[in-house]
Write an enzyme that holds these catalytic residues in place. Structure first.
Site, PDB file in Angstrom:
ATOM      1  N   GLU A 169       0.894  -1.293  -0.004  1.00 28.92           N
ATOM      2  CA  GLU A 169      -0.073   0.066  -0.121  1.00 28.92           C
ATOM      3  C   GLU A 169       0.869   1.154  -0.069  1.00 28.92           C
ATOM      4  O   GLU A 169       0.740   2.210  -0.766  1.00 28.92           O
ATOM      5  CB  GLU A 169      -0.808   0.062   1.293  1.00 28.92           C
ATOM      6  CG  GLU A 169      -1.733   1.239   1.447  1.00 28.92           C
ATOM      7  CD  GLU A 169      -3.074   0.878   0.851  1.00 28.92           C
ATOM      8  OE1 GLU A 169      -3.860   0.017   1.184  1.00 28.92           O
ATOM      9  OE2 GLU A 169      -3.596   1.581   0.053  1.00 28.92           O
ATOM     10  N   ASP A 170       1.810   1.216   0.976  1.00 32.27           N
ATOM     11  CA  ASP A 170       2.622   2.689   1.181  1.00 32.27           C
ATOM     12  C   ASP A 170       3.955   2.719   0.529  1.00 32.27           C
ATOM     13  O   ASP A 170       4.664   3.682   0.727  1.00 32.27           O
ATOM     14  CB  ASP A 170       2.860   2.728   2.460  1.00 32.27           C
ATOM     15  CG  ASP A 170       1.426   2.905   3.354  1.00 32.27           C
ATOM     16  OD1 ASP A 170       0.272   3.171   2.621  1.00 32.27           O
ATOM     17  OD2 ASP A 170       1.319   2.596   4.465  1.00 32.27           O
TER      18      ASP A 170
END
Ligand code: MN
Length: 515
Positions: free
Chosen positions: A75-76
């Site tokens: 996700e990051d």
């Protein structure tokens, strides 16, 4: 939390190669999150390392721990799922993907009642991720727990949102999985942020109370422990203090009268086997005076989430009211860790079975809801029509236990009707249901089932489902089976998804008004 701390807690539990793999995962996460900070000013990677450490404490298998280390990378950061798969294998990649999807689904689910396709899509993702592997949810719980533990660094509005969501979604989920300790930790933290004043007030009340009774209790504890030893019973005894949040809930039921609450402190006795539990109960009742109506046998009749223990409240000769909880080591493990205990590194075989067969056959009766959920997840992944908004209800409603005349136990949501039972036993039993006998008496199709009911389904070969039955089933499982049968019999046309939703909504409303 630092790399060496995580490795140190892992070393005693996993073999050398597994620890090396964990180390590689940690280095990968450190590189990937480089330069990212948390609100507290800490390096971001401290968060996934904390999550991994919790998963080690819960005794999870190494794949789950590694997925915990990597859970925020896709996700990051720049790290891709493909890379994770090539370095750490399919299972780890699958788990990380699942956690990522749950995160995205939660973000899109602010309005669970809206029927926007995106919400629906997200909910499907969530269910598919959960349905395919419960370890995804266990990682998510560890993730949420750490976010709650570091919530003080968040702005107030974020605090409230996360705390409320934890109380409404994550704590019940932990409870449903039998993970009692996590549930309690979450409730305690969430409550302290939602109502800080009330939390402090209750904590003080509790402290004052406990101060008075601690010493007296120590006397009872010593006295009874010595008696157990005299009788040759190997045991451990400790005191457990009620959580502030469950005190609050109890007080709401007792009109704020703390004198009516007898289990602020309970003495917990852990013994070797089930037989000894009953023997200890007998000893307690012959030594002290039991309070009637406060004896609970959760061994013979476990709580819906699988919790087992004997509870009794007794009055000592010095007029001290004490609750005792008696259980085996295994029951204690389950009460604390719940489903996570099945993945314990000591139970690798069971965990492997779970992964292979997706576990449903090895799950205890009280966790049948999981297999029902997985069934729905399968349908969703195949693009089939399901009454998706019912799932939330099925998942978070209270559960009841009912019995077949042969004594087989079935687990249903509260408010379930006889046809739900019939379809749960077998779709043909549902199909040909003619009438019902509950606890020996003829019962109508709309009789709500209660905990402990014994249900006999009278079937007739020529009896067939009717359209009106759609209003007489409440579970997703029964609804889907029935709908398929009606379609097959040509009784209803294939419902378009829109009309299916409207009809489900109407049924739900109708059911609410019956309650
Ligand atoms: Mn996270």
């Amino acid at each position: 939390m630092k790399k060496r701390d995580v490795l140190k807690s892992a070393e005693p539990h996993y073999d050398k190669n597994e620890v090396l793999e964990l180390e590689l995962a940690i280095d990968t996460a450190i590189t990937a999150h480089e330069g990212q900070k948390r609100r507290s000013g800490e390096e971001y990677v401290a968060h996934p390392l904390n999550v991994a450490n919790t998963l080690i404490e819960w005794g999870m298998d190494i794949d789950t721990v590694i997925a915990g280390v990597l859970h925020d990378t896709v996700e990051d950061t720049e790290l891709t799922l493909e890379k994770i798969e090539s370095s750490f294998g399919h299972d780890v990649a699958f788990l990380v993907d699942g956690v990522t999807k749950v995160g995205q689904a939660r973000a899109g689910m602010r309005d669970i009642d809206s029927y926007l396709p995106s919400t629906r899509d997200n909910l499907s993702k969530l269910l598919i991720a959960v349905g395919q592997d419960l370890r995804v949810i266990i990682i998510k719980l560890a993730d949420r727990l750490h976010n709650l533990q570091t919530l003080e660094h968040m702005p107030r509005d974020k605090q409230l949102k996360i705390a409320r969501e934890s109380l409404e979604v994550f704590a019940p989920m932990a409870d449903r999985l039998g993970m009692g300790r996590v549930r309690m930790q979450m409730e305690e933290l969430a409550f302290s942020f939602l109502e800080p004043k009330e939390f402090r007030r209750l904590r003080k009340i509790m402290k004052d109370r406990l101060g008075k009774s601690h010493r007296k209790l120590a006397v009872v504890r010593k006295e009874f422990s010595e008696e157990l030893t005299r009788q040759g019973i190997t045991h451990e005894m400790d005191g457990r203090v009620k959580s502030i949040y469950s005190l609050k809930r109890k007080l709401e039921k007792t009109d704020d009268n703390i004198d009516d609450i007898y289990d602020l402190i309970a003495l917990r006795i852990i013994v070797e086997d089930q037989e000894t539990c009953y023997r200890v109960l007998g000893m307690l009742h012959s030594q002290y005076q039991p309070m009637l109506g406060r004896i609970k046998d959760y061994i013979a009749a476990p709580k819906p989430n699988g919790y087992q223990s004997l509870h009794t409240t007794v009055i000592t000769p010095t007029k001290q009211v004490v609750e005792f909880q008696v259980r085996t080591r295994k029951m204690h493990e389950y009460a604390e860790r719940g489903l996570a205990a099945s993945f314990h590194y000591h139970e690798q075989k069971q965990a492997k079975d779970y992964k292979k067969k997706r576990g449903t056959s090895t799950l205890p009766a009280q966790l049948q809801w999981i297999s029902q959920m997985q069934e729905v997840a399968d349908k969703l992944s195949e693009g089939d029509e399901v009454a998706f908004d019912e799932l939330k209800v099925d998942l978070f409603d209270q559960r009841i236990f009912v019995y077949s005349p042969k004594g087989d136990i079935y687990n249903l949501p509260q408010g379930a009707l006889p046809l739900d039972f019939a379809y749960l036993v077998h779709s043909d039993i549902g199909k040909h249901a003619y009438s019902f006998r509950i606890n020996g008496n003829i019962a109508p199709f709309d009789r709500k089932l209660h905990n402990g009911d014994v249900i006999e389904v009278v079937t007739r070969k020529l009896s067939l489902p009717r359209q009106a039955w759609m209003d007489l089933v409440t579970t997703v499982h029964a609804r889907n089976k029935l709908r398929a049968q009606l379609k097959q019999l040509g009784i209803i046309e294939t419902l378009t998804s829109a009309s299916a939703i409207i009809r489900d909504k109407a049924v739900r409303k109708a059911r609410k008004s019956i309650k």
